[in-house]
Design an enzyme around this catalytic site. Structure first.
Site, mmCIF file in Angstrom:
data_model
loop_
_atom_site.group_PDB
_atom_site.id
_atom_site.type_symbol
_atom_site.label_atom_id
_atom_site.label_comp_id
_atom_site.label_asym_id
_atom_site.label_seq_id
_atom_site.Cartn_x
_atom_site.Cartn_y
_atom_site.Cartn_z
ATOM 1 N N ARG A 68 0.812 -1.211 0.000
ATOM 2 C CA ARG A 68 0.000 0.000 0.000
ATOM 3 C C ARG A 68 0.849 1.267 0.000
ATOM 4 O O ARG A 68 0.370 2.347 -0.339
ATOM 5 C CB ARG A 68 -0.961 -0.024 1.197
ATOM 6 C CG ARG A 68 -2.113 0.938 1.108
ATOM 7 C CD ARG A 68 -3.390 0.431 1.803
ATOM 8 N NE ARG A 68 -3.168 -0.200 3.064
ATOM 9 C CZ ARG A 68 -3.055 0.441 4.236
ATOM 10 N NH1 ARG A 68 -3.114 1.745 4.289
ATOM 11 N NH2 ARG A 68 -2.880 -0.245 5.355
ATOM 12 N N TYR A 122 -16.164 14.491 -17.773
ATOM 13 C CA TYR A 122 -16.661 13.117 -17.720
ATOM 14 C C TYR A 122 -17.805 13.056 -16.708
ATOM 15 O O TYR A 122 -17.744 13.685 -15.638
ATOM 16 C CB TYR A 122 -15.520 12.187 -17.341
ATOM 17 C CG TYR A 122 -15.942 10.795 -16.951
ATOM 18 C CD1 TYR A 122 -16.737 10.019 -17.791
ATOM 19 C CD2 TYR A 122 -15.550 10.248 -15.743
ATOM 20 C CE1 TYR A 122 -17.131 8.752 -17.438
ATOM 21 C CE2 TYR A 122 -15.921 8.969 -15.377
ATOM 22 C CZ TYR A 122 -16.725 8.228 -16.220
ATOM 23 O OH TYR A 122 -17.110 6.968 -15.856
ATOM 24 N N ASP A 187 -7.702 17.310 -17.162
ATOM 25 C CA ASP A 187 -7.919 15.915 -17.547
ATOM 26 C C ASP A 187 -7.435 15.768 -18.986
ATOM 27 O O ASP A 187 -8.011 16.345 -19.909
ATOM 28 C CB ASP A 187 -9.407 15.571 -17.420
ATOM 29 C CG ASP A 187 -9.686 14.088 -17.608
ATOM 30 O OD1 ASP A 187 -8.963 13.445 -18.406
ATOM 31 O OD2 ASP A 187 -10.628 13.568 -16.983
ATOM 32 N N LYS A 212 -7.968 4.047 -20.433
ATOM 33 C CA LYS A 212 -8.254 4.391 -21.818
ATOM 34 C C LYS A 212 -6.997 4.245 -22.693
ATOM 35 O O LYS A 212 -6.498 3.146 -22.875
ATOM 36 C CB LYS A 212 -8.848 5.792 -21.891
ATOM 37 C CG LYS A 212 -9.972 6.047 -20.872
ATOM 38 C CD LYS A 212 -11.105 5.059 -20.949
ATOM 39 C CE LYS A 212 -12.353 5.480 -20.182
ATOM 40 N NZ LYS A 212 -12.231 5.573 -18.732
#
Length: 395
Positions: A68, A122, A187, A212
């Site tokens: 982590r 988005y 973005d 993507k």
């Protein structure tokens, strides 16, 4: 005086960044480190390294501690993406929304809960801000109103360019200037660093849904923020506390995806430009949206029923998401932006007749044949038009 290293081209960085140490280890392909924990017999040293991480969020020196806190395979991807975006650092997460959530939480932890944002974004990004799920408050504005919308507690300005799904573009340099000392988050999912590098235009944070184009094959889910080291440290601390870590196998797939990113984006963009040209000349299409900077995304509004187009494609895949090697089409008002209020969708230019297409690497003639069939209509070029022509004895 040492001669500075020659700056490498983007295509070279895409292949070699994050892999520079492999030959020295006698390796060619990057290894996948699946460990969740790592042994250490020096507990005092571990305590010191954990204290240092808690103070600055800097990556711990020496061997890994726990999955982590960081992972060597994921770190290779982060190094490579930072190089491609031209930033000091990058921090990877389990999804693009986890990445955005970490940014909002980091700013809120400094008492800066207010966000200024420009639509469209988005759909889930829009919802996260509008609903205040992380305690943030948003002011929506157009680019010209950003400076006036800033407040003492504004921690972030957020834009997406080209925007999802309308492909609207903004002047990132002008917006960064309007932000003053407030960090600008851009973005860059649609453009990728192949087409633009927002950090060079003043953005302090560059967000990607790495699911993507960075992954590029529809088989990995991830998010990443490229930024300066100060903000990266804060994001690592949020990631450690909230657990939105990226799996090492995903990190490996993303690093592999980056190596072909420039080739894929340029080839898909060539296909998209040609399809956009044909769609713009087609009487069955009311309007085509295609960015000035190019890219592999097209949005277009049809005169007919967009749902019938979705139902009629055969080669093109009717599915949400984008950036894969194959072509995808979806109806934003029904899927990706369904969660956004209908009036807000309309105000952002997301009409009910808008379709969004992520163009892939297929032969452009095959793609056009499928779209031509799916569009149908009486124009004489679709399936219905061809049947009418044949019935009338025309070729």
């Amino acid at each position: 005086m040492e001669t500075p290293a020659r700056l490498r081209a983007l295509a070279t960085e895409a292949v070699h960044a994050g892999r520079d140490d492999l030959a020295g280890q006698g390796l060619h392909a990057p290894p996948i480190d699946l460990s969740t924990t790592y042994p250490s017999y020096d507990s005092r040293g571990e305590a010191a390294r954990i204290d240092a991480f808690a103070t600055t969020g800097a990556e711990p020196d020496g061997p890994p501690v726990y999955g982590r806190l960081g992972n060597p395979t994921v770190a290779r991807f982060e190094t490579a993406l930072a190089r491609l975006e031209g930033t000091e650092s990058a921090v990877a997460f389990a999804s693009g929304m986890a990445a955005l959530s970490a940014v909002l939480l980091a700013r809120a932890s400094a008492g800066l809960r207010h966000v200024v944002a420009v639509r469209p974004l988005y759909g889930c990004s829009d919802h996260l801000l509008t609903a205040g799920l992380l305690g943030s408050e948003v002011t929506w504005t157009d680019p010209a109103g950003i400076a006036d919308a800033l407040r003492a507690d504004t921690g972030l300005v957020m834009v997406e360019s080209p925007a999802n799904p309308t492909l609207a573009e903004v002047d990132l340099r002008a917006i960064a200037h309007a932000c003053g000392s407030v960090p600008l988050l851009a973005d860059n999912t649609f453009a990728t660093p192949v087409l633009q590098r927002p950090a060079e235009q003043g953005a302090r944070l560059v967000l990607h849904s790495a699911t993507k184009y960075l992954g590029g094959h529809g088989d990995v889910m991830a998010g990443v923020v490229a930024c300066d080291e100060e903000l990266a440290g804060q994001l690592r601390q949020i990631r450690f506390a909230t657990g939105g870590v990226l799996h090492p196998l995903a990190g490996y797939l993303l690093l592999r995806g980056l190596s072909t990113l420039p080739v894929r984006v340029r080839a898909a963009s060539a296909n998209a430009a040609e399809l956009a040209r044909r769609l713009a000349a087609d009487p069955r299409v009311a309007r085509v949206h295609y960015p000035r900077i190019g890219g592999a995304m097209i949005a277009f509004e049809v005169h007919g029923d967009p749902h019938e187009v979705i139902a009629a494609v055969r080669l093109v895949t009717p599915a949400v998401s984008l950036g894969s090697v194959d072509t995808l089409i979806q109806h934003p008002a029904s899927i990706s932006h369904r969660i956004v209020d209908a009036e807000d969708r309309k105000g952002a230019g997301v009409s009910d007749r808008l379709l969004r297409m992520s163009v892939g690497l297929e032969d452009v003639e095959d793609l056009w044949a499928d779209l031509d069939h799916a569009l149908g209509g009486p124009s004489g070029t679709g399936a219905a038009g061809r049947m009418a022509s044949a019935a009338a004895g025309r070729p």
